[in-house]
Design an enzyme around this catalytic site. Structure first.
Site, mmCIF file in Angstrom:
data_model
loop_
_atom_site.group_PDB
_atom_site.id
_atom_site.type_symbol
_atom_site.label_atom_id
_atom_site.label_comp_id
_atom_site.label_asym_id
_atom_site.label_seq_id
_atom_site.Cartn_x
_atom_site.Cartn_y
_atom_site.Cartn_z
ATOM 1 N N CYS A 113 0.374 -1.462 0.099
ATOM 2 C CA CYS A 113 -0.154 -0.139 -0.427
ATOM 3 C C CYS A 113 0.934 1.575 -0.243
ATOM 4 O O CYS A 113 -0.278 2.204 -0.798
ATOM 5 C CB CYS A 113 -1.391 -0.014 1.158
ATOM 6 N N HIS A 253 -3.516 6.040 3.132
ATOM 7 C CA HIS A 253 -3.770 5.211 2.339
ATOM 8 C C HIS A 253 -5.481 4.650 2.798
ATOM 9 O O HIS A 253 -5.797 4.788 3.864
ATOM 10 C CB HIS A 253 -3.264 3.548 2.829
ATOM 11 N N ASN A 283 -10.097 -0.583 -0.147
ATOM 12 C CA ASN A 283 -8.741 -0.591 0.772
ATOM 13 C C ASN A 283 -8.497 -1.468 -1.598
ATOM 14 O O ASN A 283 -8.446 -2.177 -1.518
ATOM 15 C CB ASN A 283 -8.613 -0.883 1.209
HETATM 16 N N1 ACO Z 1 -19.004 -9.279 8.880
HETATM 17 C C1 ACO Z 1 -18.987 -9.505 9.899
HETATM 18 N N2 ACO Z 1 -18.306 -9.916 11.510
HETATM 19 C C2 ACO Z 1 -16.889 -9.631 11.118
HETATM 20 C C3 ACO Z 1 -16.245 -9.663 9.762
HETATM 21 C C4 ACO Z 1 -17.448 -8.837 8.487
HETATM 22 N N3 ACO Z 1 -16.937 -9.274 7.218
HETATM 23 N N4 ACO Z 1 -15.106 -10.615 9.574
HETATM 24 C C5 ACO Z 1 -15.092 -10.039 10.733
HETATM 25 N N5 ACO Z 1 -15.791 -10.589 11.454
HETATM 26 C C6 ACO Z 1 -15.518 -10.713 13.423
HETATM 27 C C7 ACO Z 1 -15.085 -11.680 13.505
HETATM 28 O O1 ACO Z 1 -14.733 -12.915 13.312
HETATM 29 C C8 ACO Z 1 -14.911 -10.777 15.148
HETATM 30 O O2 ACO Z 1 -16.023 -12.601 15.716
HETATM 31 P P1 ACO Z 1 -15.383 -11.989 17.197
HETATM 32 O O3 ACO Z 1 -15.611 -10.781 18.187
HETATM 33 O O4 ACO Z 1 -16.463 -12.932 17.615
HETATM 34 O O5 ACO Z 1 -14.099 -13.022 16.920
HETATM 35 C C9 ACO Z 1 -15.152 -9.711 15.592
HETATM 36 O O6 ACO Z 1 -16.221 -9.315 14.328
HETATM 37 C C10 ACO Z 1 -13.887 -8.592 15.553
HETATM 38 O O7 ACO Z 1 -13.367 -8.566 14.587
HETATM 39 P P2 ACO Z 1 -11.592 -7.846 14.739
HETATM 40 O O8 ACO Z 1 -11.092 -8.289 13.699
HETATM 41 O O9 ACO Z 1 -11.500 -7.659 15.710
HETATM 42 O O10 ACO Z 1 -12.407 -6.596 14.460
HETATM 43 P P3 ACO Z 1 -11.707 -5.734 13.621
HETATM 44 O O11 ACO Z 1 -12.733 -3.791 14.399
HETATM 45 O O12 ACO Z 1 -10.218 -4.941 13.989
HETATM 46 O O13 ACO Z 1 -12.130 -4.692 12.141
HETATM 47 C C11 ACO Z 1 -10.684 -4.440 9.834
HETATM 48 C C12 ACO Z 1 -11.066 -5.904 11.146
HETATM 49 C C13 ACO Z 1 -11.734 -3.824 9.545
HETATM 50 C C14 ACO Z 1 -9.861 -5.327 9.562
HETATM 51 C C15 ACO Z 1 -9.499 -4.410 10.848
HETATM 52 O O14 ACO Z 1 -8.312 -4.548 11.318
HETATM 53 C C16 ACO Z 1 -8.421 -3.438 10.040
HETATM 54 O O15 ACO Z 1 -9.152 -2.183 9.117
HETATM 55 N N6 ACO Z 1 -6.799 -3.399 9.722
HETATM 56 C C17 ACO Z 1 -6.171 -3.055 9.343
HETATM 57 C C18 ACO Z 1 -5.757 -3.175 7.654
HETATM 58 C C19 ACO Z 1 -5.009 -2.007 7.196
HETATM 59 O O16 ACO Z 1 -4.576 -0.985 7.780
HETATM 60 N N7 ACO Z 1 -4.508 -2.495 6.413
HETATM 61 C C20 ACO Z 1 -3.547 -2.712 5.649
HETATM 62 C C21 ACO Z 1 -3.484 -1.944 4.725
HETATM 63 S S1 ACO Z 1 -4.196 -3.647 3.781
HETATM 64 C C22 ACO Z 1 -2.714 -3.590 2.665
HETATM 65 O O17 ACO Z 1 -1.250 -3.397 2.545
HETATM 66 C C23 ACO Z 1 -3.209 -4.951 0.939
#
Ligand code: ACO
Length: 326
Positions: A113, A253, A283
């Site tokens: 990214c 990003h 993204n």
């Molecule tokens: N729909 C419903 N529930 C979901 C989904 C979904 N699509 N995905 C995950 N959940 C659930 C999980 O199973 C978890 O359930 P549990 O509590 O029962 O275990 C709960 O939701 C919370 O999951 P988390 O992973 O803790 O959710 P979080 O708030 O962290 O959000 C996300 C996830 C959106 C992926 C976030 O962590 C994020 O944006 N991370 C960073 C991404 C990023 O910056 N990447 C770098 C660049 S990308 C690149 O380089 C290509």
């Protein structure tokens, strides 16, 4: 040393749109969860026949038109991508041919990214040294091709698109004032495609195990992304000799609205100085910053003389910033 500035920008996203409601029919998720956790409402998805170079070409043509630069003037083409058409040859070489950029050198750059800012920094260096005068930096991604559409933790995040910028020499104090690039491979495994490289070859077994799709431990990535982008922004401003209150716009990003807002808050920037378009694109990895930059310019959110900062974070991990006087 000569300075370098962006003289034209362009972007392109494939026409097909995939909404959160569409995703509700594909995996166990909901529109409400996706909006609350990420800020994403829809994303553009390429058709089966479209590859990174197809999106890149359109974005490049638009940037060249905006810059009023002929492709034959180009000295160098850099394509930042994690979804190249082929392992090799470089996507940049395909673009060189399709644009008819007869005298240009061309190579691909992989910094996930952060790729677009890495590309700007390299272009700036070549221009500053006097080796090249006209450089085209493109970031193009078809993340839909490396997304596991059965994995709800990642498939709701990504989209396809491309953005491009043409750079030329500028007077000192104009254009790019600072660029700051960093990397830390210590957490390489938090965001990756396990198979298809020389470590784990593409085999029937790797495909059966879905190892050729992107894997991410989102929660861990989230925390490091906020911290790293704050650091990159502060160091970039320090190197440029500017203060946060002098900035007209922050473009980060576009991975997650919560990450962007957390970074803006840490920098003390109000929401009107933060550009967000991930609600419509998701993204798009390296393409996200030039997609947002082009949109912000075309909408009049960036005007001549404005001080802006670009900040990125991505797989590797890599992170980067770039301060420029528009
Ligand atoms: N729909 C419903 N529930 C979901 C989904 C979904 N699509 N995905 C995950 N959940 C659930 C999980 O199973 C978890 O359930 P549990 O509590 O029962 O275990 C709960 O939701 C919370 O999951 P988390 O992973 O803790 O959710 P979080 O708030 O962290 O959000 C996300 C996830 C959106 C992926 C976030 O962590 C994020 O944006 N991370 C960073 C991404 C990023 O910056 N990447 C770098 C660049 S990308 C690149 O380089 C290509």
């Amino acid at each position: 040393m000569r300075s370098a500035k962006i003289v034209g920008v362009g972007s392109y996203a494939p026409p097909r749109i995939l909404t959160n409601e569409d995703l509700e029919k594909m995996v166990d998720t909901s529109n409400e969860w996706i909006i609350a956790r990420t800020g994403i409402r829809e994303r553009h998805i390429a058709d089966d026949k479209t590859a990174a170079s197809d999106l890149a070409l359109e974005a490049a043509r638009r940037a060249l038109e905006d810059a009023k630069v002929n492709s034959e003037e180009l000295d160098l083409i850099i394509v930042a991508t994690v979804t190249p058409d082929f392992v090799f040859p470089a996507t940049a070489c395909l673009i060189q041919d399709r644009l008819g950029a007869k005298k240009a050198a061309a190579f691909d750059l992989e910094a996930a990214c952060s790729g677009f800012i890495y590309g700007l920094s390299i272009a700036r260096g070549f221009i500053a040294s006097g080796e090249y005068d006209t450089v085209l930096v493109i970031a193009s991604e078809v993340l839909s091709k490396i997304t596991d559409w059965e994995d709800r933790t990642t498939c709701i995040l990504f989209g396809d698109g491309a953005g491009a910028a043409v750079l030329k020499p500028a007077e000192e104090g104009q254009g790019i004032l600072s660029s700051y690039l960093r990397a830390d491979g210590g957490n390489w495994d938090l965001l990756r495609i396990p198979a298809g490289g020389s470590r784990i070859l593409a085999t029937h077994d790797s495909i059966d195990k879905r190892l050729h799709y992107m894997k991410m431990e989102g929660n861990k990535v989230f925390k490091i992304a906020v911290q790293s982008m704050q650091e990159a922004a502060l160091e970039g401003m320090k190197r440029a000799g500017v203060k946060a209150e002098e900035l007209s716009l922050l473009i980060t990003h576009q991975a997650n609205a919560r990450i962007i807002n957390a970074v803006a808050k840490r920098l003390g920037l109000p929401s009107e100085k933060v550009y967000i378009n991930l609600d419509r694109y998701g993204n798009t990895s390296a393409a996200s910053i030039p997609l947002a930059l082009d949109e912000a310019v075309k909408k009049g959110r960036i005007k001549k003389g404005d001080l802006i900062i670009l900040v990125a974070f991505g797989g590797g991990f890599t992170w980067a910033s770039c301060v420029m006087r528009w």
